[in-house]
Scaffold this motif. Structure first.
Motif, PDB file in Angstrom:
ATOM      1  N   LEU A 152      12.175  11.733 -19.949  1.00  0.00           N
ATOM      2  CA  LEU A 152      11.350  10.529 -20.114  1.00  0.00           C
ATOM      3  C   LEU A 152      12.000   9.310 -19.470  1.00  0.00           C
ATOM      4  CD1 LEU A 152      10.211  11.062 -23.811  1.00  0.00           C
ATOM      5  CD2 LEU A 152       8.670  10.829 -21.854  1.00  0.00           C
ATOM      6  N   LEU A 153      13.288   9.140 -19.675  1.00  0.00           N
ATOM      7  CA  LEU A 153      13.988   7.991 -19.096  1.00  0.00           C
ATOM      8  C   LEU A 153      13.996   8.055 -17.573  1.00  0.00           C
ATOM      9  CD1 LEU A 153      17.019   7.545 -21.526  1.00  0.00           C
ATOM     10  CD2 LEU A 153      15.023   6.048 -21.274  1.00  0.00           C
ATOM     11  N   PHE A 154      14.200   9.240 -17.024  1.00  0.00           N
ATOM     12  CA  PHE A 154      14.175   9.383 -15.563  1.00  0.00           C
ATOM     13  C   PHE A 154      12.792   9.051 -15.006  1.00  0.00           C
ATOM     14  CE2 PHE A 154      13.360  11.946 -11.748  1.00  0.00           C
ATOM     15  CZ  PHE A 154      14.358  11.452 -10.919  1.00  0.00           C
ATOM     16  N   GLY A 155      11.754   9.551 -15.652  1.00  0.00           N
ATOM     17  CA  GLY A 155      10.395   9.262 -15.197  1.00  0.00           C
ATOM     18  C   GLY A 155      10.076   7.785 -15.234  1.00  0.00           C
ATOM     19  N   MET A 156      10.523   7.102 -16.277  1.00  0.00           N
ATOM     20  CA  MET A 156      10.288   5.660 -16.400  1.00  0.00           C
ATOM     21  C   MET A 156      10.963   4.902 -15.261  1.00  0.00           C
ATOM     22  SD  MET A 156      11.446   3.040 -19.443  1.00  0.00           S
ATOM     23  CE  MET A 156      13.153   3.076 -18.876  1.00  0.00           C
ATOM     24  N   MET A 157      12.242   5.197 -14.993  1.00  0.00           N
ATOM     25  CA  MET A 157      12.982   4.496 -13.953  1.00  0.00           C
ATOM     26  C   MET A 157      12.382   4.742 -12.571  1.00  0.00           C
ATOM     27  SD  MET A 157      15.126   2.823 -15.687  1.00  0.00           S
ATOM     28  CE  MET A 157      16.053   2.136 -14.310  1.00  0.00           C
ATOM     29  N   PHE A 158      11.936   5.962 -12.318  1.00  0.00           N
ATOM     30  CA  PHE A 158      11.351   6.286 -11.011  1.00  0.00           C
ATOM     31  C   PHE A 158      10.044   5.520 -10.798  1.00  0.00           C
ATOM     32  CE2 PHE A 158       9.389   8.679  -7.643  1.00  0.00           C
ATOM     33  CZ  PHE A 158      10.454   9.167  -6.893  1.00  0.00           C
ATOM     34  N   PHE A 159       9.215   5.463 -11.835  1.00  0.00           N
ATOM     35  CA  PHE A 159       7.951   4.731 -11.722  1.00  0.00           C
ATOM     36  C   PHE A 159       8.197   3.248 -11.497  1.00  0.00           C
ATOM     37  CE2 PHE A 159       4.256   2.447 -13.288  1.00  0.00           C
ATOM     38  CZ  PHE A 159       3.212   3.149 -12.721  1.00  0.00           C
ATOM     39  N   LEU A 160       9.118   2.667 -12.244  1.00  0.00           N
ATOM     40  CA  LEU A 160       9.408   1.237 -12.088  1.00  0.00           C
ATOM     41  C   LEU A 160       9.887   0.912 -10.686  1.00  0.00           C
ATOM     42  CD1 LEU A 160      11.194   0.438 -15.481  1.00  0.00           C
ATOM     43  CD2 LEU A 160       8.802   0.052 -14.863  1.00  0.00           C
ATOM     44  N   LYS A 161      10.568   1.857 -10.051  1.00  0.00           N
ATOM     45  CA  LYS A 161      11.116   1.626  -8.710  1.00  0.00           C
ATOM     46  C   LYS A 161      10.053   1.743  -7.616  1.00  0.00           C
ATOM     47  CE  LYS A 161      14.240   1.395  -5.374  1.00  0.00           C
ATOM     48  NZ  LYS A 161      14.943   0.126  -5.053  1.00  0.00           N
ATOM     49  N   PHE A 162       9.166   2.717  -7.709  1.00  0.00           N
ATOM     50  CA  PHE A 162       8.318   3.064  -6.560  1.00  0.00           C
ATOM     51  C   PHE A 162       6.821   2.837  -6.763  1.00  0.00           C
ATOM     52  CE2 PHE A 162      12.113   5.766  -6.014  1.00  0.00           C
ATOM     53  CZ  PHE A 162      12.498   5.342  -4.749  1.00  0.00           C
ATOM     54  N   ALA A 163       6.385   2.453  -7.931  1.00  0.00           N
ATOM     55  CA  ALA A 163       4.946   2.318  -8.177  1.00  0.00           C
ATOM     56  C   ALA A 163       4.339   1.165  -7.378  1.00  0.00           C
ATOM     57  CB  ALA A 163       4.692   2.106  -9.666  1.00  0.00           C
ATOM     58  N   LYS A 164       3.054   1.286  -7.074  1.00  0.00           N
ATOM     59  CA  LYS A 164       2.274   0.245  -6.392  1.00  0.00           C
ATOM     60  C   LYS A 164       1.033  -0.047  -7.230  1.00  0.00           C
ATOM     61  CE  LYS A 164       4.781   0.072  -2.532  1.00  0.00           C
ATOM     62  NZ  LYS A 164       5.859   1.021  -2.969  1.00  0.00           N
ATOM     63  N   GLY A 165       0.473  -1.241  -7.029  1.00  0.00           N
ATOM     64  CA  GLY A 165      -0.683  -1.625  -7.822  1.00  0.00           C
ATOM     65  C   GLY A 165      -1.946  -1.875  -7.030  1.00  0.00           C
ATOM     66  N   GLU A 166      -1.873  -1.760  -5.688  1.00  0.00           N
ATOM     67  CA  GLU A 166      -3.044  -2.025  -4.867  1.00  0.00           C
ATOM     68  C   GLU A 166      -3.460  -0.774  -4.110  1.00  0.00           C
ATOM     69  OE1 GLU A 166       0.609  -2.380  -2.612  1.00  0.00           O
ATOM     70  OE2 GLU A 166      -0.065  -3.477  -4.408  1.00  0.00           O
ATOM     71  N   GLU A 167      -4.732  -0.742  -3.670  1.00  0.00           N
ATOM     72  CA  GLU A 167      -5.220   0.414  -2.917  1.00  0.00           C
ATOM     73  C   GLU A 167      -4.436   0.550  -1.620  1.00  0.00           C
ATOM     74  OE1 GLU A 167      -9.354   2.501  -1.334  1.00  0.00           O
ATOM     75  OE2 GLU A 167      -9.429   0.488  -2.220  1.00  0.00           O
ATOM     76  N   GLN A 168      -4.017   1.773  -1.337  1.00  0.00           N
ATOM     77  CA  GLN A 168      -3.195   2.046  -0.165  1.00  0.00           C
ATOM     78  C   GLN A 168      -4.041   2.140   1.100  1.00  0.00           C
ATOM     79  OE1 GLN A 168       0.516   2.321  -0.800  1.00  0.00           O
ATOM     80  NE2 GLN A 168      -0.639   1.163  -2.326  1.00  0.00           N
ATOM     81  N   ASP A 169      -3.415   1.860   2.240  1.00  0.00           N
ATOM     82  CA  ASP A 169      -4.149   1.834   3.509  1.00  0.00           C
ATOM     83  C   ASP A 169      -4.812   3.167   3.814  1.00  0.00           C
ATOM     84  OD1 ASP A 169      -3.444  -0.786   3.897  1.00  0.00           O
ATOM     85  OD2 ASP A 169      -1.700  -0.329   5.152  1.00  0.00           O
ATOM     86  N   TRP A 170      -4.118   4.278   3.533  1.00  0.00           N
ATOM     87  CA  TRP A 170      -4.693   5.589   3.848  1.00  0.00           C
ATOM     88  C   TRP A 170      -5.938   5.889   3.008  1.00  0.00           C
ATOM     89  CZ3 TRP A 170      -4.386   8.011  -0.770  1.00  0.00           C
ATOM     90  CH2 TRP A 170      -3.296   7.721  -1.602  1.00  0.00           C
ATOM     91  N   SER A 171      -6.100   5.171   1.892  1.00  0.00           N
ATOM     92  CA  SER A 171      -7.284   5.356   1.063  1.00  0.00           C
ATOM     93  C   SER A 171      -8.475   4.556   1.574  1.00  0.00           C
ATOM     94  CB  SER A 171      -6.979   4.932  -0.377  1.00  0.00           C
ATOM     95  OG  SER A 171      -8.116   5.022  -1.189  1.00  0.00           O
ATOM     96  N   LYS A 172      -8.201   3.514   2.379  1.00  0.00           N
ATOM     97  CA  LYS A 172      -9.263   2.629   2.842  1.00  0.00           C
ATOM     98  C   LYS A 172      -9.948   3.128   4.107  1.00  0.00           C
ATOM     99  CE  LYS A 172      -6.936  -1.477   1.008  1.00  0.00           C
ATOM    100  NZ  LYS A 172      -6.307  -2.772   1.352  1.00  0.00           N
ATOM    101  N   GLU A 173      -9.405   4.150   4.737  1.00  0.00           N
ATOM    102  CA  GLU A 173      -9.976   4.639   5.995  1.00  0.00           C
ATOM    103  C   GLU A 173     -11.399   5.127   5.771  1.00  0.00           C
ATOM    104  OE1 GLU A 173      -7.400   7.607   7.502  1.00  0.00           O
ATOM    105  OE2 GLU A 173      -5.714   6.240   7.797  1.00  0.00           O
ATOM    106  N   GLY A 174     -12.288   4.712   6.651  1.00  0.00           N
ATOM    107  CA  GLY A 174     -13.681   5.109   6.547  1.00  0.00           C
ATOM    108  C   GLY A 174     -14.503   4.237   5.626  1.00  0.00           C
ATOM    109  N   THR A 175     -13.904   3.143   5.146  1.00  0.00           N
ATOM    110  CA  THR A 175     -14.586   2.295   4.168  1.00  0.00           C
ATOM    111  C   THR A 175     -15.899   1.715   4.697  1.00  0.00           C
ATOM    112  OG1 THR A 175     -12.511   1.687   3.103  1.00  0.00           O
ATOM    113  CG2 THR A 175     -14.380   0.225   2.763  1.00  0.00           C
ATOM    114  N   GLU A 176     -15.884   1.214   5.915  1.00  0.00           N
ATOM    115  CA  GLU A 176     -17.080   0.544   6.447  1.00  0.00           C
ATOM    116  C   GLU A 176     -18.261   1.506   6.526  1.00  0.00           C
ATOM    117  OE1 GLU A 176     -16.153  -1.321  10.111  1.00  0.00           O
ATOM    118  OE2 GLU A 176     -14.673  -2.703   9.252  1.00  0.00           O
ATOM    119  N   GLN A 177     -17.995   2.708   7.046  1.00  0.00           N
ATOM    120  CA  GLN A 177     -19.071   3.682   7.168  1.00  0.00           C
ATOM    121  C   GLN A 177     -19.616   4.085   5.800  1.00  0.00           C
ATOM    122  OE1 GLN A 177     -17.891   7.218   9.238  1.00  0.00           O
ATOM    123  NE2 GLN A 177     -19.878   8.228   8.968  1.00  0.00           N
TER     124      GLN A 177
END
Length: 465
Positions: free
Chosen positions: A426-451
């Protein structure tokens, strides 16, 4: 408010699926008569068993093999299940999951009577079926959630899991000791019938997208149009490389590994702990097991409401809100598990600490579990599938380790090691998330949005006319 109906029905699906999972742990107590190494057993325990109902001389390792077999199948299907759900739709995928689950649940007593190997095979298939469920749910959520309500929507669904712990603990405990009705086998048949009823309601009330729901109001449909969500998405070209190399995705994956190792241990093994170490029968174990779940129930919704309020009022960013929830979720649970390893042999101390643990884990839905919708509402189902696959490895390994630790030595000291291991994860999972998590939609998810947006607007105009 059809979006909340969809969330509520997804909660019903998870409720039914988890009831069958928890029932196996409760039924195991009645299926195995042995009471060695217990400290609080009544001298009349043997009178609790009806000799006409089959029981089995399974050692601790065999019991843990039966319980952990579920996760062998659960590891296999989440990723392909996420892709499959994207292709045919979350509604159809969840309907198929529930139908297969009803059949497999009804087969458990028959398979057990034939051989232990057949029971294990049924359990593996059961896990494979349920492995699709979360991915399919997130496919639906990507279409039925708006930005400001993600936390509460996810929490409604996860409260279905909490309710299942409460209801199944009591109902399974009662059914397994209701020998006039048939004992533990009837518990599996009961949940199978419940599942079939749920399937009928699901296929009647739920629609794949807001645009295809003939009963949605124009005002609610406009709410989806004004949000950033995309309800019409094609999945012909999933950016697999970008997803698998995204640090934001791996923050979720590692967080899931930590949470699920602790959560599945809690719902699967805690009944065994209460029975074999604290010394209670199936009915009493069911009652005691429900106490932490009852404590958790309001926490899930309150934490979600607070998280959405914080985001809506811009008190904290989306990312920092998720991180705060994860600190409470994984961090507090880790501390409680460690303390249990020291004082958990006392019933009162154990119930208090495990209840605090369940309440802390109640912050998971508005934290970790909602984050996949933050970084990619479009591919949330696939991300959850990846996370579920990896987290199932931990959920599978922990029971195996426990079985090895308690084989021929089923004592509190041996159980304490597994609580410490879970605390470290549990402690390892918490530290990893705090280090690498993001809160906004990623660029690779936005591809094809206009269409996709043009397609959505065209569909909306046709429906409006």
């Amino acid at each position: 408010m059809k979006r909340f109906l969809v969330a509520g029905m997804c909660a019903v699906i998870k409720f039914l699926l988890y009831c069958t999972r928890i029932n196996m742990s409760i039924a195991m107590i009645a299926m195995v008569r042995r009471r060695e190494n217990t400290t609080n057993c009544s001298s009349n325990d043997n009178q609790l068993y009806d000799t006409s109902i089959p029981t089995y001389n399974w050692d601790e390792m065999t019991q843990q093999t039966v319980l952990s077999a579920f996760y062998i199948g659960y590891i296999i299907t989440p990723i392909p299940g996420g892709w499959f759900s994207c292709c045919i739709g979350g509604k159809k995928a969840l309907g198929l999951v529930l139908l297969c689950e009803c059949i497999l649940t009804a087969l458990v007593p028959i398979a057990t009577e034939v051989s232990i190997n057949l029971l294990i095979a049924v359990r593996v298939l059961d896990g494979a079926v349920q492995g699709v469920a979360f991915s399919a749910i997130y496919v639906l959520l990507g279409k039925w959630t708006v930005h400001e309500e993600r936390s509460i929507m996810v929490s409604i669904i996860y409260n279905g899991v909490t309710l299942s712990t409460i209801v199944s603990s009591h109902l399974s405990g009662w059914l397994c000791t209701a020998y006039e009705l048939g004992g533990w086998p009837v518990s599996f048949y009961t949940y199978s019938v419940f599942g079939l009823v749920g399937l009928v309601v699901w296929t009647t009330l739920v629609y794949e997208t807001p645009n295809t729901d003939p009963f949605i109001t124009k005002k609610e449909l406009e709410l989806f149009m004004s949000s950033e969500e995309r309800t019409n998405v094609t999945y012909s070209s999933v950016p697999w490389k970008a997803i698998f190399t995204s640090s934001a995705v791996w923050a979720i994956v590692i967080g899931y590994v930590a949470f699920d190792a602790a959560w599945y241990f809690s719902i699967t093994e805690i009944p065994i702990f209460i029975s074999s170490i604290l010394g209670f029968d199936a009915k009493s174990t069911g009652i005691l097991t429900s106490i932490p779940a009852i404590a958790r129930l309001p926490v899930v919704l309150l934490s979600a409401a607070c998280a959405d309020f914080i985001i809506r009022r811009n008190i904290l960013s989306i990312l920092n809100t998720r991180k705060l929830c994860v600190i409470i979720d994984l961090g507090v649970a880790a501390v409680c598990f460690f303390i249990i390893s020291q004082v958990g042999e006392s019933l009162v101390a154990f119930i208090v600490l495990i209840s605090i643990t369940f309440c802390a884990l109640g912050f998971n839905p508005p934290g970790l579990n909602t984050n996949s919708l933050d970084i990619s509402p479009k591919y949330a189902g696939i991300i959850v599938g990846i996370a579920t696959t990896f987290s199932s490895i931990g959920a599978f390994i922990v029971p195996v380790i426990l079985g090895k630790l308690t084989e021929n030595n089923n004592t509190f000291k041996q159980w304490s090691f597994i609580f410490i291991i879970n605390a470290g994860i549990l402690l390892f999972g918490m530290m990893f998330f705090l280090k690498f998590a993001k809160g906004e939609e990623q660029d690779w998810s936005k591809e094809g949005t206009e269409q996709e947006q043009e397609q959505k607007e065209t569909t909306y105009l046709i429906k409006s006319e």
